[in-house]
Write a protein that holds these residues in place. Structure first.
Motif, PDB file in Angstrom:
ATOM      1  N   UNK A   1       0.852  -1.087   0.061  1.00 54.55           N
ATOM      2  CA  UNK A   1       0.224   0.032  -0.039  1.00 54.55           C
ATOM      3  C   UNK A   1       0.863   1.050  -0.179  1.00 54.55           C
ATOM      4  N   UNK A   2       1.976   1.188   0.748  1.00 52.35           N
ATOM      5  CA  UNK A   2       2.839   2.303   1.006  1.00 52.35           C
ATOM      6  C   UNK A   2       3.569   2.948  -0.486  1.00 52.35           C
ATOM      7  N   UNK A   3       3.951   1.611  -1.228  1.00 53.96           N
ATOM      8  CA  UNK A   3       4.304   1.901  -2.595  1.00 53.96           C
ATOM      9  C   UNK A   3       3.405   2.241  -3.559  1.00 53.96           C
ATOM     10  N   UNK A   4       2.025   1.642  -3.388  1.00 54.02           N
ATOM     11  CA  UNK A   4       0.969   1.973  -4.467  1.00 54.02           C
ATOM     12  C   UNK A   4       0.481   3.504  -4.195  1.00 54.02           C
ATOM     13  N   UNK A   5       0.541   4.012  -3.130  1.00 49.84           N
ATOM     14  CA  UNK A   5       0.048   5.250  -3.100  1.00 49.84           C
ATOM     15  C   UNK A   5       0.943   6.495  -3.380  1.00 49.84           C
ATOM     16  N   UNK A   6       1.883   6.010  -3.841  1.00 52.63           N
ATOM     17  CA  UNK A   6       2.878   7.109  -4.417  1.00 52.63           C
ATOM     18  C   UNK A   6       2.515   7.816  -5.523  1.00 52.63           C
ATOM     19  N   UNK A   7       1.566   6.765  -6.275  1.00 50.25           N
ATOM     20  CA  UNK A   7       1.354   7.386  -7.655  1.00 50.25           C
ATOM     21  C   UNK A   7       0.562   6.167  -8.575  1.00 50.25           C
ATOM     22  N   UNK A   8       0.576   6.223  -9.888  1.00 50.98           N
ATOM     23  CA  UNK A   8      -0.011   5.237 -10.755  1.00 50.98           C
ATOM     24  C   UNK A   8       0.965   4.285 -10.984  1.00 50.98           C
ATOM     25  N   UNK A   9       0.640   2.997 -10.518  1.00 46.48           N
ATOM     26  CA  UNK A   9       1.232   1.726 -10.670  1.00 46.48           C
ATOM     27  C   UNK A   9       0.697   0.579 -11.647  1.00 46.48           C
ATOM     28  N   UNK A  10       1.525  -0.046 -12.202  1.00 50.97           N
ATOM     29  CA  UNK A  10       1.064  -1.244 -12.948  1.00 50.97           C
ATOM     30  C   UNK A  10       1.407  -2.622 -12.366  1.00 50.97           C
ATOM     31  N   UNK A  11       0.670  -3.493 -12.358  1.00 54.41           N
ATOM     32  CA  UNK A  11       0.952  -4.866 -11.872  1.00 54.41           C
ATOM     33  C   UNK A  11       1.244  -5.794 -12.877  1.00 54.41           C
ATOM     34  N   UNK A  12       2.236  -6.644 -12.717  1.00 50.89           N
ATOM     35  CA  UNK A  12       2.391  -7.623 -13.787  1.00 50.89           C
ATOM     36  C   UNK A  12       2.394  -8.961 -13.062  1.00 50.89           C
ATOM     37  N   UNK A  13       1.571  -9.774 -13.441  1.00 49.37           N
ATOM     38  CA  UNK A  13       1.434 -11.219 -13.152  1.00 49.37           C
ATOM     39  C   UNK A  13       1.978 -12.158 -14.217  1.00 49.37           C
ATOM     40  N   UNK A  14       3.013 -12.922 -13.725  1.00 49.07           N
ATOM     41  CA  UNK A  14       3.659 -13.953 -14.428  1.00 49.07           C
ATOM     42  C   UNK A  14       3.591 -15.176 -13.859  1.00 49.07           C
TER      43      UNK A  14
END
Length: 448
Positions: A308-321
């Motif tokens: 959450x602390x990472x994601x709330x810094x801005x717009x992020x992409x999640x990559x699922x492999x």
């Protein structure tokens, strides 16, 4: 005769009456005088009692003042002791900072030494190649010049064999030296990694201690401006880091923590979940999923609070492999947003052409999906606890769409005999068992 006698009696009576008047006045004055002395005695007695009361009050006040003075002395002593301890803590913190700087200097020196030795090994390698080239030239020259004197000891195949054997011995010696140098370099590299880890650990402890001291003094500031740590793995990539591995980062408004960074040609990805061999038990409760668990060198979950602390810094992409037991691999990307614990770490995923046309491994819908564990049933299924049924914690809408934190089967044959482990449901409705998973995030500014 009676009249004169009566007159005499009257005169005698008047004389006695007249004589009695002064006597009565003196008696009255005497009584008034005695009454005044009684009043004076009463007033004097009252004043004595008042003086005695004042004396007792003064004595009591003096005792209270002595107690107050004693307490003030004790308080002053406590303040002095606190100031002394604060000074000692400041000196200890300063000493630790100096020690950290000394460690950093040692690491830099070790890095320079390793760099010099690597350059020396590269130079030796170039020297070997150069000698090999010269040897090939000599051999070619001998083989192409048959007109030499037959009596010369340098003529013919025996000379070439001796020359090649000598060069081979020389090459073997050089290869052995190179191996020794490589062993030394590997040991120094390990030592350097240990030093870097210690420096990073000490730096984190130093920053945490400093933040605590600043908070106690009412002078805490955002750690972003003072720590000098990157806010995520892509930030490290921008700063010049190109090697994948474990780094210490500090997102905005949070404490530093370690992450696994995957550096690619696109940029730096922060790994939030990794599974590949079942060595880590993912059947954990809410608090464990909140704080994180596992080993960054193996299988792990980074922790909902850290994500959450990472994601709330801005717009992020999640990559699922993902990969399945047949060896097939699948990659999917989403726009990624994760809310805080007050909103049950609700996940929002955005699908769209900007993220590619991959299979939709995970779906959340417009309102998003809250995170759910066996002890915190937040899924959308009304009659069952999906986390308790399927094991692990996940963003469940129902119990049949996906669960990448489920039970890991020890071998493929167990997939048929036990409950579903890690799985996802494809768009055509087929359930696929998963063997490996990797979830990682990066800012949308990364080059896709």
């Amino acid at each position: 005769m009676k009249i004169p006698q009566l007159l005499i009696f009257l005169l005698t009576l008047l004389v006695h009456i007249a004589a009695g008047f002064p006597t009565d006045r003196r008696a009255r004055q005497s009584r008034e005088k005695h009454a005044s002395w009684d009043e004076v005695n009463v007033v004097a007695h009252g004043l004595l009692q008042l003086g005695q009361g004042l004396k007792e009050h003064v004595d009591k006040t003096k005792a209270q003042m002595r107690d107050v003075n004693a307490k003030l002395k004790a308080f002053n002593g406590t303040v002095a002791e606190l100031e002394r301890k604060q000074q000692e803590q400041d000196e200890a913190l300063r000493a630790k900072s100096e020690k950290v700087e000394e460690w950093e200097r040692m690491v830099v020196e070790q890095a320079e030494e390793v760099k010099v030795k690597v350059e020396a090994v590269e130079k030796q390698s170039e020297d070997i190649h150069s000698r090999m080239d010269r040897l090939e030239e000599k051999v070619d020259a001998v083989l192409t010049e048959p007109t030499l004197d037959n009596n010369s000891e340098h003529t013919g195949v025996p000379f070439i064999q001796r020359l090649v054997a000598a060069q081979n011995r020389r090459i073997d010696q050089l290869v052995e030296k190179i191996k020794q140098q490589q062993d030394k370099l590997e040991k120094q590299s390990l030592h350097l990694q240990v030093l870097q880890s210690k420096v990073a650990h000490k730096r984190v402890k130093s920053h945490r201690r400093r933040d605590e001291e600043m908070a106690l003094r009412g002078e805490a500031e955002e750690s972003k401006s003072t720590s000098g740590l990157a806010r995520d793995c892509h930030n490290l990539f921008i700063q010049g880091q190109r090697a994948s591995g474990i780094y210490t980062i500090q997102p905005e408004g949070s404490q530093p923590f370690n992450v696994l960074c995957e550096m690619t040609s696109e940029g730096g990805w922060t790994v939030i979940q990794k599974r590949h061999d079942g060595s880590q038990n993912f059947n954990q409760l809410w608090e464990s999923y909140k704080e994180g668990f596992g080993s960054l060198n193996g299988e792990f979950w980074l922790g909902l609070e850290n994500i959450h602390t990472l994601a709330k810094q801005g717009h992020y992409i999640l990559q699922v492999e993902l990969s399945d037991w047949a060896g097939r691999q699948l990659v999917a990307r989403y726009g990624f947003q994760l809310e805080g614990e007050e909103k049950l770490f609700t996940l929002h995923l955005q699908h769209g052409p900007s993220f590619g046309a991959q299979e939709k491994i995970m779906m959340t819908g417009g309102p998003g999906l809250p995170f759910s564990t066996a002890d915190r049933d937040n899924d959308l299924a009304a009659d069952v606890n999906c986390a308790e049924l399927l094991s692990g914690g996940w963003w469940f809408s129902s119990c049949g769409e996906s669960n990448l934190n489920g039970r890991y089967p020890r071998r493929p044959s167990l997939l048929r005999r036990q409950q579903r482990g890690m799985f996802w449901t494809s768009t055509n409705g087929q359930n696929t068992s998963v063997r490996t998973t990797l979830l990682k995030i990066a800012p949308v500014t990364i080059k896709l």
